[in-house]
Design a protein around this motif. Structure first.
Motif, PDB file in Angstrom:
ATOM      1  N   ILE A 123       0.842  -1.205   0.000  1.00 60.95           N
ATOM      2  CA  ILE A 123       0.000   0.000   0.000  1.00 60.95           C
ATOM      3  C   ILE A 123       0.874   1.252   0.000  1.00 60.95           C
ATOM      4  O   ILE A 123       0.618   2.213  -0.731  1.00 60.95           O
ATOM      5  N   ILE A 124       1.965   1.223   0.785  1.00 58.59           N
ATOM      6  CA  ILE A 124       2.834   2.405   0.849  1.00 58.59           C
ATOM      7  C   ILE A 124       3.517   2.637  -0.501  1.00 58.59           C
ATOM      8  O   ILE A 124       3.617   3.771  -0.982  1.00 58.59           O
TER       9      ILE A 124
ATOM     10  N   MET B 293       2.345   1.780  -3.385  1.00 59.23           N
ATOM     11  CA  MET B 293       1.312   2.275  -4.299  1.00 59.23           C
ATOM     12  C   MET B 293       1.135   3.788  -4.136  1.00 59.23           C
ATOM     13  O   MET B 293       1.103   4.533  -5.114  1.00 59.23           O
ATOM     14  N   ILE B 294       1.056   4.230  -2.877  1.00 60.58           N
ATOM     15  CA  ILE B 294       0.901   5.661  -2.602  1.00 60.58           C
ATOM     16  C   ILE B 294       2.130   6.421  -3.103  1.00 60.58           C
ATOM     17  O   ILE B 294       2.022   7.492  -3.719  1.00 60.58           O
TER      18      ILE B 294
ATOM     19  N   THR C 253       2.178   7.061  -6.806  1.00 58.11           N
ATOM     20  CA  THR C 253       1.218   8.067  -7.228  1.00 58.11           C
ATOM     21  C   THR C 253       1.671   9.478  -6.873  1.00 58.11           C
ATOM     22  O   THR C 253       1.580  10.396  -7.668  1.00 58.11           O
ATOM     23  N   ARG C 254       2.191   9.637  -5.669  1.00 63.10           N
ATOM     24  CA  ARG C 254       2.421  10.999  -5.174  1.00 63.10           C
ATOM     25  C   ARG C 254       3.886  11.360  -5.009  1.00 63.10           C
ATOM     26  O   ARG C 254       4.192  12.470  -4.604  1.00 63.10           O
TER      27      ARG C 254
ATOM     28  N   LEU D 118      -1.942  13.360   3.070  1.00 66.21           N
ATOM     29  CA  LEU D 118      -3.182  12.615   2.852  1.00 66.21           C
ATOM     30  C   LEU D 118      -4.368  13.527   3.145  1.00 66.21           C
ATOM     31  O   LEU D 118      -4.960  13.474   4.209  1.00 66.21           O
TER      32      LEU D 118
ATOM     33  N   VAL E  51      -6.935  14.330   0.642  1.00 62.92           N
ATOM     34  CA  VAL E  51      -8.057  14.283  -0.296  1.00 62.92           C
ATOM     35  C   VAL E  51      -9.362  14.076   0.462  1.00 62.92           C
ATOM     36  O   VAL E  51     -10.389  14.682   0.165  1.00 62.92           O
ATOM     37  N   LEU E  52      -9.308  13.204   1.459  1.00 61.87           N
ATOM     38  CA  LEU E  52     -10.499  12.873   2.237  1.00 61.87           C
ATOM     39  C   LEU E  52     -10.463  13.622   3.558  1.00 61.87           C
ATOM     40  O   LEU E  52      -9.573  13.412   4.360  1.00 61.87           O
TER      41      LEU E  52
ATOM     42  N   GLY F 125      -8.619  -0.019  -1.236  1.00 60.14           N
ATOM     43  CA  GLY F 125      -7.819   0.777  -2.160  1.00 60.14           C
ATOM     44  C   GLY F 125      -8.099   0.487  -3.625  1.00 60.14           C
ATOM     45  O   GLY F 125      -7.302   0.831  -4.489  1.00 60.14           O
TER      46      GLY F 125
ATOM     47  N   LEU G  53      -7.191   8.381  -6.265  1.00 59.87           N
ATOM     48  CA  LEU G  53      -6.361   8.984  -5.231  1.00 59.87           C
ATOM     49  C   LEU G  53      -7.013   8.846  -3.866  1.00 59.87           C
ATOM     50  O   LEU G  53      -6.390   8.445  -2.893  1.00 59.87           O
ATOM     51  N   ALA G  54      -8.316   9.172  -3.811  1.00 56.51           N
ATOM     52  CA  ALA G  54      -9.040   9.077  -2.547  1.00 56.51           C
ATOM     53  C   ALA G  54      -9.047   7.643  -2.049  1.00 56.51           C
ATOM     54  O   ALA G  54      -8.897   7.367  -0.860  1.00 56.51           O
TER      55      ALA G  54
ATOM     56  N   GLN H 165      -6.823   5.218  -2.697  1.00 57.19           N
ATOM     57  CA  GLN H 165      -5.505   4.832  -2.189  1.00 57.19           C
ATOM     58  C   GLN H 165      -5.258   5.435  -0.814  1.00 57.19           C
ATOM     59  O   GLN H 165      -4.711   4.800   0.079  1.00 57.19           O
ATOM     60  N   GLU H 166      -5.699   6.693  -0.684  1.00 60.14           N
ATOM     61  CA  GLU H 166      -5.505   7.358   0.599  1.00 60.14           C
ATOM     62  C   GLU H 166      -6.297   6.640   1.691  1.00 60.14           C
ATOM     63  O   GLU H 166      -5.810   6.441   2.810  1.00 60.14           O
TER      64      GLU H 166
ATOM     65  N   ALA I 111      -7.033   3.513   1.750  1.00 58.25           N
ATOM     66  CA  ALA I 111      -6.350   2.263   2.079  1.00 58.25           C
ATOM     67  C   ALA I 111      -5.213   2.510   3.054  1.00 58.25           C
ATOM     68  O   ALA I 111      -5.053   1.788   4.045  1.00 58.25           O
ATOM     69  N   LEU I 112      -4.402   3.555   2.783  1.00 57.70           N
ATOM     70  CA  LEU I 112      -3.251   3.805   3.661  1.00 57.70           C
ATOM     71  C   LEU I 112      -3.714   4.209   5.060  1.00 57.70           C
ATOM     72  O   LEU I 112      -3.187   3.728   6.066  1.00 57.70           O
ATOM     73  N   LYS I 113      -4.705   5.094   5.121  1.00 59.03           N
ATOM     74  CA  LYS I 113      -5.195   5.520   6.437  1.00 59.03           C
ATOM     75  C   LYS I 113      -5.750   4.336   7.218  1.00 59.03           C
ATOM     76  O   LYS I 113      -5.461   4.152   8.396  1.00 59.03           O
TER      77      LYS I 113
ATOM     78  N   GLY J 199     -13.771   6.729   0.711  1.00 62.20           N
ATOM     79  CA  GLY J 199     -12.788   6.440  -0.315  1.00 62.20           C
ATOM     80  C   GLY J 199     -12.912   5.048  -0.914  1.00 62.20           C
ATOM     81  O   GLY J 199     -12.597   4.841  -2.075  1.00 62.20           O
TER      82      GLY J 199
END
Lengths: 98, 538
Positions: A77-78, A80-81, A84-85, A93, A95-96, B184, B191-192, B194-195, B197-199, B274
């Protein structure tokens, strides 16, 4: 003797928890979680020796396997992030929210 | 037992059959990914997962009835190894597999996505890259979602049956790890997703670590992992031992995190928003069910002897959860986020009968409903309405994309009367209006807590649920009475495929049926709601 190990485990756990709350890099945050898991392992093994039973040591193996599985999921997961970024900072983080 | 002596436990595999079926289906699903040609993978995964869940439901029912006829002394309950299969386990298993089946139908929906699924064609590709576009064009599908969901369901079913702290931890991890990946995988808003998933992963991993440290402390207190050993230590030893209190607190944090209770709720809105909508539906119901079932057994069976210590704490958490969930949900502008806060509020309502602790050790008058049955019924009502709403969210689209902004939904109930009516019905059930399953669930839950002596908690919960009505009325007002946005901004209902249609029909019929005739189900749940309490012989 057991209490010394418990104290060490408590210190390790606290370091992990504080690191989890304060560090910004997702990788380091994740390492702090692993530290907390290993603190728990130390408690298992210490009490296992204290009581003269085997179950605590077995538990430590279970935890190691779980931690390994968690590493696989977490690192992917890390990564993947990061792809992207181009950053693994947890401060980005955003977006949400709301 | 000496240090080097190890005896393998003898297991009754018949008792474990439902769990083994689900786990086996997940493993076979992995093999399908490896060996079945790409065109046939999706269909075979869907068929395998659905058949396995139906078989698991059948296995639970079979253990109930046939065994009874063959050997009347047993009703298919028992303890095997560190797993206990008693009435509550089987009832929660049935509910879990039922909701798993409904949620997996949402996973299988393709028509409303224009032939694709709700999941990204290639999770490894960078969002917006040529690689991702090529994958979408080639029509790639992540059919791994089904084995992942089955692994998660296996973890949940193990959690409901765990009679041992270590098994509870393993179950928690089997439940969580697939969910981190699944959240994710959204097709839109990568993007949302993936975010999320990480959170979810970071917070979930920390919660499990805290949980595990609590398990370690309780191990030190009781000298073993089994619930009966812990229960024996609690009643026999000092129940004010710092090891016990700290351990119990940390274990509770892990479970309350999964339940989404305040103050461990911060992941819920972000992850629910997300994650792909079918996954949100899956975890908002199934995860909560597993966490509630695991928490009930842990509190009632293993530390029931110190209920005076934990009851006020759970009551406090319940009040906090209701207040935070309700108050923040009122001014949300995103529908998925609003449902997330609503699910937090419902976690609070769910904790009310848990704190009330009615019939910890049976003994109720006829017609009364104890805490375990109340929690189970509440989850059924909440689950039917919630999954129904998420299914509706999957259908409302603008240019092929899901629209979750509440403003954009203005007037959609007038343009699509059937969709509006269904949505209103589900929202009213969540609000707890009579003639819906949600109302009966709330009534049973609050009555159990009231009879358990927690009248002040019930008063707060009733006030909370009155305020909560406004959350849902506001949505109904927007979809019917608010002026629609310009034509170009308007989302429309796409025609649902077969899976979503089945889900909507089942959820609507269930909500209505349980609202009108709750009696048989409540009586059945009450009849089997006694935990087997194993006796420890030191």
């Amino acid at each position: 003797m057991t209490s010394i190990y418990l104290l060490l485990a408590a210190i390790l756990f606290t370091i992990g928890l504080v690191g989890f709350l304060l560090r910004r890099n997702a990788l380091v945050v994740f390492m702090c979680v692993e530290l907390m898991l290993n603190a728990a392992n130390l408690v298992f093994v210490a009490f296992s020796t204290h009581y003269g039973i085997l179950t605590g040591q077995m538990a430590a193996f279970f935890v190691m396997v779980v931690a390994a599985a968690e590493v696989v999921i977490g690192l992917s997961i890390i990564v993947m992030i990061y792809r992207t970024r181009r950053s693994t900072s947890v401060d980005n983080l955003t977006v949400l929210k709301g | 037992m000496s240090l080097l002596e190890f005896t393998a436990p003898s297991l009754d595999y018949g008792l474990l059959l439902p769990f083994l079926i689900v786990l086996g289906a997940a493993l076979v699903g992995i093999l399908i990914e490896a060996f079945v040609p790409r065109q046939a993978r999706f269909a075979s995964q869907v068929v395998l997962a659905l058949l396995a869940l139906i078989a698991a439901i059948g296995a639970v029912l079979w253990r109930w009835s046939v065994i009874n006829l063959v050997d009347p002394s047993t009703d298919g309950s028992g303890i095997t190894g560190s797993v206990i299969i008693d009435g509550p386990t089987k009832a929660f298993w049935l509910i879990l597999f039922g909701f798993g089946l409904i949620a997996l139908l949402l996973f299988a929906e393709r028509r409303s996505h224009g032939g694709a699924t709700a999941f990204t064609p290639m999770a490894a590709a960078v969002p917006g890259s040529d690689q991702e576009k090529a994958a979408a064009k080639a029509g790639l599908i992540h059919s791994e979602m089904f084995p992942l969901a089955m692994f998660s369901l296996a973890g949940m079913s193990l959690m409901l049956a765990a009679n041992d702290l270590l098994v509870l931890f393993i179950a928690l991890e089997i439940l969580s790890l697939p969910l981190y990946v699944m959240s994710g995988m959204a097709r839109q808003r990568r993007l949302a997703s993936q975010e999320a998933a990480l959170k979810y992963f970071l917070l979930g991993a920390a919660a499990s670590a805290i949980f595990l440290f609590g398990v370690a402390l309780l191990f030190g207190y009781a000298g073993g992992f089994a619930y009966d050993q812990l229960a024996w230590a609690v009643t026999d030893g000092s129940s004010g031992d710092p090891l016990l209190l700290a351990g119990m607190g940390m274990v509770a944090i892990g479970l309350l995190f999964k339940l989404g209770a305040v103050p461990f709720h911060s992941w819920v809105p972000d992850v629910y928003q997300g994650a792909p909508t079918p996954v949100t539906a899956f975890m908002s119901v199934c995860t909560k069910l597993a966490a509630a079932g695991g928490l009930l057994r842990l509190l009632y069976v293993s530390v029931g002897g110190m209920r005076w210590t934990w009851q006020p704490i759970i009551a406090g958490v319940a009040i906090l959860t209701i207040i935070v969930g309700v108050v923040i949900a009122i001014n949300q502008t995103d529908l998925k986020r609003l449902l997330a806060y609503s699910s937090i509020a419902h976690a609070g309502f769910l904790l009310v009968p848990v704190a009330g602790g009615l019939a910890l050790t049976s003994g109720l008058m006829a017609g009364q409903v104890g805490s375990v049955a109340a929690v189970a019924f509440y989850l059924i009502g909440y689950g039917l309405a919630t999954i129904g709403l998420f299914a509706i969210i999957m259908l409302v689209r603008r240019q092929g994309l899901e629209v979750t902004d509440l403003e954009a939904w203005a007037g959609i109930g007038r343009r699509h009367p059937l969709l509006g009516a269904l949505m209103t019905f589900f929202l009213l059930s969540l609000a707890g209006i009579p003639l819906t399953a949600g109302f009966v669930g709330k009534l049973a839950a609050f009555q159990a807590a009231w009879r358990g002596g927690y009248w002040w908690l019930v008063l707060v919960a009733i006030i909370g649920s009155i305020v909560a009505v406004f959350i849902y009325i506001r949505v109904i007002q927007v979809i019917y009475f608010k002026a629609a946005p310009d034509l170009r901004e308007q989302p429309h209902m796409v025609m649902p495929g077969v899976p979503v249609t089945i889900v909507l029909v089942l959820c609507a019929l269930g909500t209505l049926g349980l609202g009108l005739y709750p009696g048989p189900v409540l009586e059945w749940l009450q009849a089997i709601s006694d935990f087997i309490v194993p006796v420890h012989t030191p």
